[in-house]
Design an enzyme around this catalytic site. Structure first.
Site, PDB file in Angstrom:
ATOM      1  N   GLU A 112     -11.749   2.811   6.679  1.00 18.08           N
ATOM      2  CA  GLU A 112     -10.559   3.074   7.491  1.00 18.08           C
ATOM      3  C   GLU A 112     -10.479   4.575   7.763  1.00 18.08           C
ATOM      4  O   GLU A 112      -9.579   5.268   7.311  1.00 18.08           O
ATOM      5  CB  GLU A 112      -9.291   2.577   6.791  1.00 18.08           C
ATOM      6  N   GLU A 135       0.827  -1.209   0.000  1.00 19.32           N
ATOM      7  CA  GLU A 135       0.000   0.000   0.000  1.00 19.32           C
ATOM      8  C   GLU A 135       0.864   1.262   0.000  1.00 19.32           C
ATOM      9  O   GLU A 135       1.625   1.485   0.949  1.00 19.32           O
ATOM     10  CB  GLU A 135      -0.907   0.023   1.228  1.00 19.32           C
TER      11      GLU A 135
END
Length: 254
Positions: A236, A139
């Site tokens: 998130e 990521e």
């Protein structure tokens, strides 16, 4: 219908991980994911998952010595032994709770040496997860929240994924990070869809609930559905107060 996963690294952090899983079920989430669950016995997490029927989409490798500024280890030259230990730990824990993916955290590093170390550790992670049904995710993190992080852009991540060339190594596409550093989230989603393993979201630029900010999530979620994505999307975001009081956005987007 858009389906959502509760990221328990940010949501219900005032509760134990098993109780946070149960809270996510009560709130209507379709799945859960977490950051670093290692202080909680895997059997307790597995019991909560079994009780709720929620899948655990993923967890992260340990960051290292957080007090010293570590934010992952797998691209840091000289920390290879620790990085491999963190990968082994994550694989064992993921198997114990039947987690679907592991985010292999790169850490703070720059240059060709870091690139070489990251490739080597990812290849080791591929070998460790072979035939275990676990995806590996990398990521890119934005430079504002994670200055010095090795993996900065989705193009850099794509080159690494292509170089490792493993079917279970995929991109964690976080709309928040992409929105802060690369702009057009929908255009990047369309371009990168073949290598995306998981999608996360939060408002840009404040990383709060997704009903405001620079990214129009009604449009983003509609486009994701039109692209044929059927997996749960990871919420998130950082609640501004109790998590339960922050969930009004779900009624708008489901």
């Amino acid at each position: 219908m858009t389906r959502f996963s509760a990221n328990l690294g940010f949501l219900w952090t005032d509760r134990s991980l098993p109780e946070a899983i149960r809270a996510a079920k009560a709130a209507g989430f379709h799945a859960v994911e977490c950051h670093w669950p290692y202080e909680t016995p895997a059997a307790n997490v597995r019991a909560a998952l079994n009780d709720t029927g929620l899948p655990m989409l993923g967890l992260n490798t340990r960051r290292g010595d957080v007090s010293a500024g570590d934010n992952g280890l797998s691209a840091v030259p000289g920390r290879e032994e620790e990085a491999l230990a963190a990968i082994t730990e994550a694989v064992d824990y993921a198997q114990a709770i039947d987690a679907q993916a592991i985010h292999v955290m790169a850490g703070k590093a720059q240059g060709q040496a870091a690139h070489t170390v990251f490739l080597s550790n990812l290849q080791a992670a591929v070998a460790a997860t072979q035939d275990k049904g676990i995806d590996l995710l990398i990521e890119p993190l934005n430079r504002f929240d994670a200055p010095g992080y090795f993996l900065e852009t989705t193009d850099q991540a794509r080159r690494i994924i292509e170089e490792v060339a493993a079917p279970n190594l995929r991109l964690m596409f976080d709309c928040y990070h992409v929105g802060r550093t690369e702009g057009d989230v929908i255009a990047r989603l369309k371009d990168l869809l073949p290598i995306i393993g998981h999608i996360q979201f939060a408002s840009v630029p404040d990383r709060r609930v997704p009903d405001h900010g620079d990214v129009d999530y009604l449009s983003v979620f509609s486009e994701i559905e039109a692209l044929g994505w059927r997996k749960s999307l990871g919420a998130e975001y950082k609640p501004d107060g109790p998590t339960d009081a922050s969930l009004g956005w779900m009624r708008q987007f489901i």
